[in-house]
Each structure stands twice: as structure tokens, then as C-alpha cells.
Design a protein around this motif. Sequence first.
Motif, PDB file in Angstrom:
ATOM      1  N   ALA A 286       7.706   3.231   9.762  1.00  0.00           N
ATOM      2  CA  ALA A 286       7.583   2.383   8.569  1.00  0.00           C
ATOM      3  C   ALA A 286       6.350   1.500   8.658  1.00  0.00           C
ATOM      4  O   ALA A 286       5.636   1.306   7.661  1.00  0.00           O
ATOM      5  CB  ALA A 286       8.839   1.536   8.395  1.00  0.00           C
TER       6      ALA A 286
ATOM      7  N   LYS B 127       3.264   3.608   8.088  1.00  0.00           N
ATOM      8  CA  LYS B 127       3.135   3.879   6.657  1.00  0.00           C
ATOM      9  C   LYS B 127       2.606   2.644   5.918  1.00  0.00           C
ATOM     10  O   LYS B 127       1.732   2.758   5.059  1.00  0.00           O
ATOM     11  CB  LYS B 127       4.480   4.316   6.078  1.00  0.00           C
ATOM     12  CG  LYS B 127       4.411   4.683   4.616  1.00  0.00           C
ATOM     13  CD  LYS B 127       5.752   5.191   4.110  1.00  0.00           C
ATOM     14  CE  LYS B 127       5.660   5.574   2.648  1.00  0.00           C
ATOM     15  NZ  LYS B 127       6.929   6.113   2.161  1.00  0.00           N
ATOM     16  N   THR B 128       3.121   1.481   6.260  1.00  0.00           N
ATOM     17  CA  THR B 128       2.650   0.233   5.643  1.00  0.00           C
ATOM     18  C   THR B 128       1.160   0.041   5.873  1.00  0.00           C
ATOM     19  O   THR B 128       0.406  -0.280   4.938  1.00  0.00           O
ATOM     20  CB  THR B 128       3.439  -0.969   6.213  1.00  0.00           C
ATOM     21  OG1 THR B 128       4.810  -0.816   5.873  1.00  0.00           O
ATOM     22  CG2 THR B 128       2.916  -2.284   5.661  1.00  0.00           C
TER      23      THR B 128
END
Length: 128
Positions: A6, A9-10
Motif C-alpha cells: 500500500a 502504491k501511495t
Amino acid sequence: RLVVAAMAKTFAVLAGISGFLAVALGAFGAHGLRERLTPDMLAVFEVGVRYQMYHALALLGVALALERWPSSALQSAGWCFVAGTLIFSGSLYVLTLSGVRWLGAITPIGGVAFLLGWALLAWSAAKS
């Protein structure tokens, strides 16, 4: 592992947004500000754009590196690049567009964030 994915991806999303904005601001500077700013102030604006693009690419590198060498130090490097972009480039943009000179005093804080980000990136790679 899910948290690392995550975060990667951020950082990739933020890198894309920052790179997009760097290109848009560069075009704005070249075409929209050339007649409005002195050559010195236009050069300051261009430094902000250049460093924003460098660190958009660095942030993309952090996103990719997180997949290979997940660590909190590497995540911190990414956030340092984000903070550095906002403070360093952002202060230069506001300074050139508004003429508020005291903003130049906070620009080095963004530079320190960039340096810390690069140091954390190198340290993370070396210890992996």
C-alpha cells in the motif's frame, strides 16, 4: 507485506502526480511567466520545477525499492522526498509568484528533507 504494498502504491501515485505537476508547471513557467517575471525570478521558478521532477523520479524509485527492500527507513525516505518537494519547490513557486521574500528562508528546510531522503534511501539499500 500488505502495508508495504500500500505504501509503495501511495508513493507511485504521488510520484505520478508530482511528475505531472512538474511538467505542467515547467510549461507554465516557459510560456506563461516569461513575460511576467524577471530572468532571475524565472530561474528560481525553474529550479523549483527541476527539483520537483528529480524527486518525483526519486519517489518512484522508492516505490519500486519498497517491493524489494521493505523497511521503515525506506518509507521515511519517501516521505522526506514528499516533504522536500512541498517545502523546497513549493516555497520557490510561492516566492516567485507572490514576491513574498521571507519564504526563501524556509526553502533550505526542504533541501534538508531531500538530503535526508537520499541518505535514508542509500542506507536502506546498503543494509538490505
